[in-house]
Design an enzyme around this catalytic site. Structure first.
Site, PDB file in Angstrom:
ATOM      1  N   GLU A 243     -15.619  45.216 -27.201  1.00  0.00           N
ATOM      2  CA  GLU A 243     -16.329  44.069 -26.609  1.00  0.00           C
ATOM      3  C   GLU A 243     -16.787  44.519 -25.234  1.00  0.00           C
ATOM      4  O   GLU A 243     -15.982  44.630 -24.312  1.00  0.00           O
ATOM      5  CB  GLU A 243     -15.384  42.869 -26.472  1.00  0.00           C
ATOM      6  CG  GLU A 243     -14.916  42.265 -27.793  1.00  0.00           C
ATOM      7  CD  GLU A 243     -15.984  41.427 -28.479  1.00  0.00           C
ATOM      8  OE1 GLU A 243     -17.131  41.383 -27.990  1.00  0.00           O
ATOM      9  OE2 GLU A 243     -15.665  40.821 -29.514  1.00  0.00           O
ATOM     10  N   CYS A 277     -18.962  38.132 -18.975  1.00  0.00           N
ATOM     11  CA  CYS A 277     -19.756  39.035 -19.826  1.00  0.00           C
ATOM     12  C   CYS A 277     -20.954  38.293 -20.394  1.00  0.00           C
ATOM     13  O   CYS A 277     -21.990  38.885 -20.659  1.00  0.00           O
ATOM     14  CB  CYS A 277     -18.891  39.606 -20.930  1.00  0.00           C
ATOM     15  SG  CYS A 277     -18.074  38.354 -21.927  1.00  0.00           S
TER      16      CYS A 277
END
Ligand code: NAD
Length: 525
Positions: A243, A277
């Site tokens: 990720e 993010c």
């Protein structure tokens, strides 16, 4: 057990309040031997955890959920202190997300782990019954970043545990105390301590975990580290979920509600001081509403209350460390030097303490500027204009990242048409970031933003190996395709294929008559 001299000689990390620099704790880093030992203990404890019924494992998650709910103020305060974010944000984007993720695991584990029958289409295989069985990997290594120090490792840990894995977690060196709190809550909920171990330290400790006998790795962090991690994992064929970073675009069409879209842009780019993010890192606005949108954003950005995360009136806290402030400063300077208009912020706020940077609005940015191509990870909203929908799609896709994107419009059909053309793991219409708070929704990226998914059923899929189990219902019957080949058998098989696939009923019946002899072959070995 380590001796006192050994501990004194060890490397330590210091957890500190990013707003004040106040030291919160000094912790000894795990040695490579300790990391290997943690994994060995996890491996030893895992089989009996796997052997429990789903209901018994779910019961631990329920107790964890209850404890977290009861202690939410205390946990949120710790998150605010160690990561700097406003306590309200620690509640919504960390604790609420984890309570909901626990609920999803509790609700879904039984059906997810039930064997799945797999009917066969091939006539020759009709005398068999197949099913998919989902088994835990064993020990899952989790390497986590500092920006969501609770919700990221917790959601991954809960998914790993509920299907029967053990977890060894390496939190960021900047936020170890939050990870230790997660471990404490799980152990208090009745989980054996060897099933959730936390190894403290920086990159080298992550490296040791990667070289240990873990069965799978879930890594969340930057693209640069993710690539290094992927190389090592590839060498050992260690399965890994990655990720990684993002540069999420926001597209504002002229028919959007500009008041809502500008509030969304300000929150989506500034939440957690832009260190998300899924932050809005690029904003493209249709030319006819461009100046109006900028005006609204400027007004709202100027109203933001910046300060220490623990203050209840605060909306934006400090960045995590000086290095992060420096990157933001470099990106803003580069943009202004290349012709961007600075409409708000663009300066440090040293009067508030360490690591504060003012919420910043940039207009007329281009893709030649670093602020539009590299991950800024700070409180900056860079805005550019576009003319046609096709231009917006091209601009949004002009990035090496593909984590998420958002389209803002009053016309759902138009929004969906644009969403279909955007290369990203998540596209939201008329909202941003909140997909992460939907426990059922998968989270993960296209392109350099990563490989694999966390959250939801796809996140559970990453925590299991799928085994196909097949039972032959006619164990006394040798199979027609076994040895005893010859021209006769070849013809029979050719007829069998005609029976199944020839066009025309006549050819199929003829095929069936030719194939039937295969069942009575006399030359079978
Ligand atoms: P980072 O890559 O510097 O560190 C992440 C983790 O990896 C830390 O625990 C670190 O100690 C560890 N690490 C560092 N070097 C290592 C090595 N050689 N081997 C093994 N482990 C190593 O990232 P960060 O600064 O902590 O986090 C910010 C980044 O994370 C941003 O790029 C952000 O976009 C990304 N992120 C992505 C997601 C997502 O879900 N896609 C979520 C949050 C953050």
């Amino acid at each position: 057990m380590s001796t006192i001299t050994e501990v004194a000689a060890r490397t330590t990390i210091i957890s500190s309040d990013p707003a004040t620099g106040e030291k919160l704790a000094e912790l000894a880093c795990a040695t490579p031997e300790e990391v290997h030992e943690a994994v060995r203990r996890a491996r030893q404890a895992q089989p009996s955890w796997q052997a429990l019924s789903v209901a018994e494992r779910v019961a631990v998650l329920k107790r964890f959920q209850r404890k977290l709910s009861e202690r939410r103020d205390q946990v949120a305060t710790l998150i605010s202190r160690e990561a700097g974010k406003p306590t309200a944000e620690a509640m919504t984007t960390e604790i609420l997300v984890v309570l909901d993720a626990a609920e999803f695991c509790i609700r879904t584990a039984h059906s997810f782990l039930r064997d799945e029958p797999l009917p066969h289409g091939n006539l020759a295989m009709k005398t068999k019954r197949g099913r998919l069985v989902r088994e835990p990997y064993g020990v899952i290594g989790i390497i986590a970043p500092w920006n969501y120090p609770f919700s990221l490792p917790a959601t991954e840990t809960l998914a790993a545990l509920v299907v029967g894995n053990a977890v060894v977690l390496k939190p960021s060196e900047l936020t170890p105390l939050v990870a230790l709190e997660l471990q404490k809550l799980l152990v208090e909920a009745g989980l054996h301590p060897d099933l959730i171990q936390v190894v403290i330290g920086a990159g080298p400790v992550g490296g040791a975990l990667l070289e240990s006998e873990i069965d799978k790795l879930v890594f969340t962090g930057s693209v640069a580290t993710g690539k290094r991690v992927a190389e090592i994992a590839a060498r050992r064929l260690l399965p890994a979920v990655l990720e990684l970073g993002g540069k999420d675009p926001m597209i504002v069409l002229e028919d959007a509600d500009l008041d809502v879209a500008s509030s969304g842009a300000v929150w989506g780019s500034m939440v957690n001081a832009g260190q998300t993010c899924l932050s809005i890192e690029r904003c493209y606005v249709q030319r006819s509403v461009y100046e109006k949108f900028l005006g609204l954003c400027r007004e709202k950005i100027e109203k933001l209350r910046v300060g220490e995360g623990l203050g209840s009136e605060v909306e934006m806290g400090p960045l995590i460390q000086e290095r992060q402030v420096h990157t933001v400063e470099e990106h803003v300077t580069d943009a202004v030097t290349r012709g961007a208009r600075l409409l708000a912020g663009g300066r440090r706020m040293s009067e508030l303490g360490l690591n504060f940077y003012a919420p910043t609005l940039l207009a007329d940015v281009t893709h030649e500027m670093r602020v539009m191509s590299e991950e800024t990870f700070g409180p900056v909203l860079p805005v550019a204009s576009f003319d046609a929908d096709d231009d917006a799609v091209a601009l949004a896709n002009d990035s090496e990242f593909g984590l998420a994107a958002s389209v803002w419009t009053g016309n759902r059909k138009r929004g969906e048409a644009i969403a279909a053309r955007i290369k990203a793991g998540t596209v939201m219409i008329n909202d941003a970031i909140s997909g992460f708070g939907i426990a059922e929704a998968p989270h993960g990226g296209f392109k350099q933003s990563g490989i694999g998914r966390t959250h939801g059923k796809l996140g559970l899929d990453e925590m299991v190996q799928v085994k196909y189990v097949d039972v032959d219902l006619l164990p006394r019957m040798p199979k027609v395709w076994w040895y005893g080949y010859g021209i006769g058998f070849q013809r029979q098989m050719s007829s069998f294929m005609d029976m199944l696939f020839a066009s025309g009923i006549g050819a199929r019946i003829k095929g069936a008559l030719g194939a039937v002899g295969a069942l009575r072959r006399s030359n079978r070995i």
